[in-house]
Write an enzyme that holds these catalytic residues in place. Structure first.
Site, PDB file in Angstrom:
ATOM      1  CE  LYS A   1      -2.424   1.647   3.629  1.00 38.75           C
ATOM      2  NZ  LYS A   1      -2.285   3.115   3.617  1.00 38.75           N
TER       3      LYS A   1
ATOM      4  CG  ASP B   1      -4.864   4.511   1.649  1.00 40.52           C
ATOM      5  OD1 ASP B   1      -6.018   4.897   1.349  1.00 40.52           O
ATOM      6  OD2 ASP B   1      -4.489   4.318   2.819  1.00 40.52           O
TER       7      ASP B   1
ATOM      8  CE  LYS C   1      -7.171   6.719   4.461  1.00 43.28           C
ATOM      9  NZ  LYS C   1      -5.771   6.292   4.349  1.00 43.28           N
TER      10      LYS C   1
ATOM     11  CG  ASP D   1     -11.524  18.573  -4.245  1.00 42.37           C
ATOM     12  OD1 ASP D   1     -12.457  19.392  -4.450  1.00 42.37           O
ATOM     13  OD2 ASP D   1     -10.342  18.916  -4.067  1.00 42.37           O
TER      14      ASP D   1
ATOM     15  CB  THR E   1      -9.118   2.308  11.742  1.00 44.02           C
ATOM     16  OG1 THR E   1      -7.971   2.694  10.991  1.00 44.02           O
ATOM     17  CG2 THR E   1      -9.948   1.341  10.948  1.00 44.02           C
TER      18      THR E   1
ATOM     19  NE  ARG F   1       1.755   3.004  12.694  1.00 44.91           N
ATOM     20  CZ  ARG F   1       0.927   3.897  13.244  1.00 44.91           C
ATOM     21  NH1 ARG F   1       1.423   4.943  13.891  1.00 44.91           N
ATOM     22  NH2 ARG F   1      -0.377   3.742  13.151  1.00 44.91           N
TER      23      ARG F   1
HETATM   24  O1  C5P Z   1       0.810   1.277  10.770  1.00 38.73           O
HETATM   25  P1  C5P Z   1      -0.641   0.927  10.666  1.00 38.73           P
HETATM   26  O2  C5P Z   1      -0.909  -0.555  10.619  1.00 38.73           O
HETATM   27  O3  C5P Z   1      -1.484   1.637  11.701  1.00 38.73           O
HETATM   28  O4  C5P Z   1      -1.058   1.517   9.233  1.00 38.73           O
HETATM   29  C1  C5P Z   1      -2.394   1.592   8.833  1.00 38.73           C
HETATM   30  C2  C5P Z   1      -2.463   2.150   7.464  1.00 38.73           C
HETATM   31  O5  C5P Z   1      -3.817   2.113   7.041  1.00 38.73           O
HETATM   32  C3  C5P Z   1      -1.993   3.588   7.302  1.00 38.73           C
HETATM   33  O6  C5P Z   1      -1.305   3.668   6.068  1.00 38.73           O
HETATM   34  C4  C5P Z   1      -3.278   4.406   7.234  1.00 38.73           C
HETATM   35  O7  C5P Z   1      -3.152   5.517   6.392  1.00 38.73           O
HETATM   36  C5  C5P Z   1      -4.250   3.400   6.619  1.00 38.73           C
HETATM   37  N1  C5P Z   1      -5.656   3.589   6.933  1.00 38.73           N
HETATM   38  C6  C5P Z   1      -6.158   3.597   8.211  1.00 38.73           C
HETATM   39  N2  C5P Z   1      -7.495   3.787   8.447  1.00 38.73           N
HETATM   40  C7  C5P Z   1      -8.332   3.906   7.413  1.00 38.73           C
HETATM   41  C8  C5P Z   1      -7.839   3.869   6.104  1.00 38.73           C
HETATM   42  C9  C5P Z   1      -6.493   3.685   5.901  1.00 38.73           C
HETATM   43  O8  C5P Z   1      -5.394   3.456   9.163  1.00 38.73           O
HETATM   44  N3  C5P Z   1      -9.635   4.013   7.627  1.00 38.73           N
END
Ligand code: C5P
Length: 241
Positions: free
Chosen positions: A37, A65, A67, A70, A121, A212
């Site tokens: 991603k 991603d 997002k 607009d 999230t 992460r």
């Molecule tokens: O590091 P981590 O597992 O928290 O990364 C989550 C990834 O998912 C990030 O790149 C974040 O931008 C993306 N994301 C999210 N919540 C959403 C959509 C995408 O955390 N609703």
């Protein structure tokens, strides 16, 4: 290049500070997962070239991603601009509404799954209340999911906590993508609504977004392999669809 075996339905979030790091993470995790991603941090710094760099020769699927959010004409232009990169998944915010989602779907490359992000999230009930959005997180997510699918979105992004309710609303054909996934014992960071990979998969998720816990592990390849193995165990010996 064909990759051996069937990689796990995991999208590793390459939220890297520089392109070399992203390419290194991609190379380490690609043998184990279906998807990488690319998020705003990397795309805004390096532009479209980042897609070819992380895709490499591996054939890994790319989840762009961005997002997008607009007015419909601007989102259509943005979706058209990235269509030549042929991402397998492109995100828009469901909060942009019916016309904006439809504009993205119409402008995206034919093979691209436009996925609508419902509620981030990182947000909880208190955040939604502060924004004046009535109902529980689950209610808001379900309302957004139904609207987005009616507008043509083939994928939805929601937390593992809402997957089962969303699946019941939208049926089996919509791709449900869940960030907020944390292997047992891993740091939650800034995610508010989390579950383990096994829980997310059992709830009905099709693709788990994990950043992460994999990329910041001492050995990202081993961490990706461990998640893939835990998912294989969760479905008794076979990797889910
Ligand atoms: O590091 P981590 O597992 O928290 O990364 C989550 C990834 O998912 C990030 O790149 C974040 O931008 C993306 N994301 C999210 N919540 C959403 C959509 C995408 O955390 N609703």
């Amino acid at each position: 290049m064909q990759r051996p075996g069937r990689p796990a339905p995991v999208a590793v979030a390459l939220d890297a500070p520089d392109l070399d790091t992203a390419a290194r993470w991609a190379a380490l995790v690609t043998p184990h997962v279906s998807t990488v991603k690319i998020g705003l941090e990397l795309y805004l710094r390096y532009g479209p070239d980042v897609v070819a760099t992380v895709r490499g020769a591996s054939g890994v699927e790319v989840f762009l991603d961005l997002k997008l959010h607009d007015i419909p004409a601007t989102v259509a232009g943005a979706a058209r601009a990235v269509s030549r990169l042929r991402p397998e998944i492109l995100t828009v915010h469901a909060a942009g509404g019916t016309d904006m989602i439809r504009a993205a779907v119409d402008a995206a490359a034919p093979g691209t799954c436009v996925a609508a992000v419902t509620v981030l999230t990182s947000m909880g009930a208190g955040d939604l209340a502060a924004l004046g959005m009535p109902g529980s997180v689950s209610d808001v997510v379900r309302r957004m999911a139904v609207l987005a699918v009616a507008a043509g979105a083939r994928g939805l992004v929601c937390s593992p906590h809402e997957v089962a309710a969303v699946r019941a609303e939208v049926g089996p054909d919509v791709v449900l993508i869940t960030p907020g996934v944390r292997p047992a014992g891993a740091d939650q960071h800034d995610q508010a609504r989390v579950a383990t990979p096994e829980e997310a998969f059992r709830a009905g998720a099709d693709l788990l977004v994990i950043g992460r816990p994999i990329t910041r592990a001492p050995d990202p390849g081993a961490a990706a392999a461990a998640v893939a193995a835990s998912l294989r165990r969760a479905v008794s010996g076979s990797v889910p669809r």
